[in-house]
Write an enzyme that holds these catalytic residues in place. Structure first.
Site, PDB file in Angstrom:
ATOM      1  N   GLY A  25      -3.071   3.442  -2.935  1.00  0.00           N
ATOM      2  CA  GLY A  25      -2.930   2.321  -3.863  1.00  0.00           C
ATOM      3  C   GLY A  25      -2.797   1.022  -3.099  1.00  0.00           C
ATOM      4  N   CYS A  34       0.844  -1.209   0.000  1.00  0.00           N
ATOM      5  CA  CYS A  34       0.000   0.000   0.000  1.00  0.00           C
ATOM      6  C   CYS A  34       0.873   1.251   0.000  1.00  0.00           C
ATOM      7  CB  CYS A  34      -0.904   0.048   1.235  1.00  0.00           C
ATOM      8  SG  CYS A  34      -2.169  -1.225   1.322  1.00  0.00           S
ATOM      9  N   ASP A  35       0.330   2.305  -0.588  1.00  0.00           N
ATOM     10  CA  ASP A  35       0.980   3.604  -0.475  1.00  0.00           C
ATOM     11  C   ASP A  35      -0.075   4.691  -0.642  1.00  0.00           C
ATOM     12  OD1 ASP A  35       4.094   4.479  -0.491  1.00  0.00           O
ATOM     13  OD2 ASP A  35       2.820   6.047  -1.317  1.00  0.00           O
ATOM     14  N   SER A  36       0.077   5.769   0.120  1.00  0.00           N
ATOM     15  CA  SER A  36      -0.907   6.849   0.120  1.00  0.00           C
ATOM     16  C   SER A  36      -0.312   8.162  -0.375  1.00  0.00           C
ATOM     17  CB  SER A  36      -1.489   7.054   1.518  1.00  0.00           C
ATOM     18  OG  SER A  36      -2.135   5.891   1.989  1.00  0.00           O
TER      19      SER A  36
END
Length: 207
Positions: A115, A78-80
């Site tokens: 994501g 995940c990445d924000s």
């Protein structure tokens, strides 16, 4: 069927969110250089970063033979990224930048994109992005300075949290609150279902 759930992220908030939902992931940090990733927009950038994290961890595990009887493996990356005025903002590089970000954000609305990339050990994978609208309070300069001095804005995407000290500075959201914390549980459940994995099968008896 038991699964080995791996979170390809160093985020304590993501780990805590999964644990509170009854899951017991292990953490393997990818160590990727996020600054080298470029994309057409903020949502795509978040997804590309998530893909890179998950793929890097998956590649590393291929070189590490699994012991006999290891459960089937699920890697979640995940990445924000915060989108404001069409620009993508990750973690600020300094306190000065964090102050500037908040001066631009206060009293306004942004979109937090996270994501999600899921990779299974059978080679199947799926990537999607969740987006949540975030309304920020109109902070004074003194409040911004005090918040930045806590250090919290320096280590999170968009220079704010929903589940920490920054929660008092978010007046409302539109969408999944978990997504603002860093991982959308409803989206992850849907992705796993599309890959043939029931959410309930990931629940742990110990939390």
């Amino acid at each position: 069927m038991p699964y080995r759930l791996i979170l390809a992220s160093a985020s304590p908030a993501r780990l805590s969110t999964l644990r509170q939902a009854g899951l017991s992931p292990e953490v393997i940090v990818s160590g990727v250089d996020e600054s080298q990733v470029v994309a057409a927009d903020a949502a795509e950038l978040a997804l590309q970063l998530a893909r890179l994290k998950a793929a890097t961890v998956a590649d590393g595990l291929q070189d590490d033979p699994a012991p006999t009887g290891l459960p089937s493996m699920i890697i979640v990356g995940c990445d924000s990224v915060l989108e404001l005025d069409g620009e993508a903002y990750g973690k600020p590089d300094s306190a000065e930048i964090a102050v500037q970000r908040w001066q631009a954000m206060r009293g306004r609305t942004g979109v937090l994109h996270t994501g999600h990339q899921v990779i299974l050990d059978n080679g199947r994978q799926l990537g999607r992005t969740a987006s949540t609208v975030v309304h920020f309070a109109d902070l004074s300069d003194a409040e911004i300075t005090a918040y930045v001095e806590t250090g919290e804005p320096l280590v999170v995407a968009g220079a704010f949290t929903l589940d920490g000290l920054g929660g008092a500075f978010v007046t409302g959201i539109e969408g999944d609150p978990h997504n603002v914390v860093g991982i959308s549980l409803p989206l992850l459940r849907e992705m796993l279902l599309d890959l043939g994995i029931a959410w309930r099968d990931l629940w742990s008896t110990t939390r």
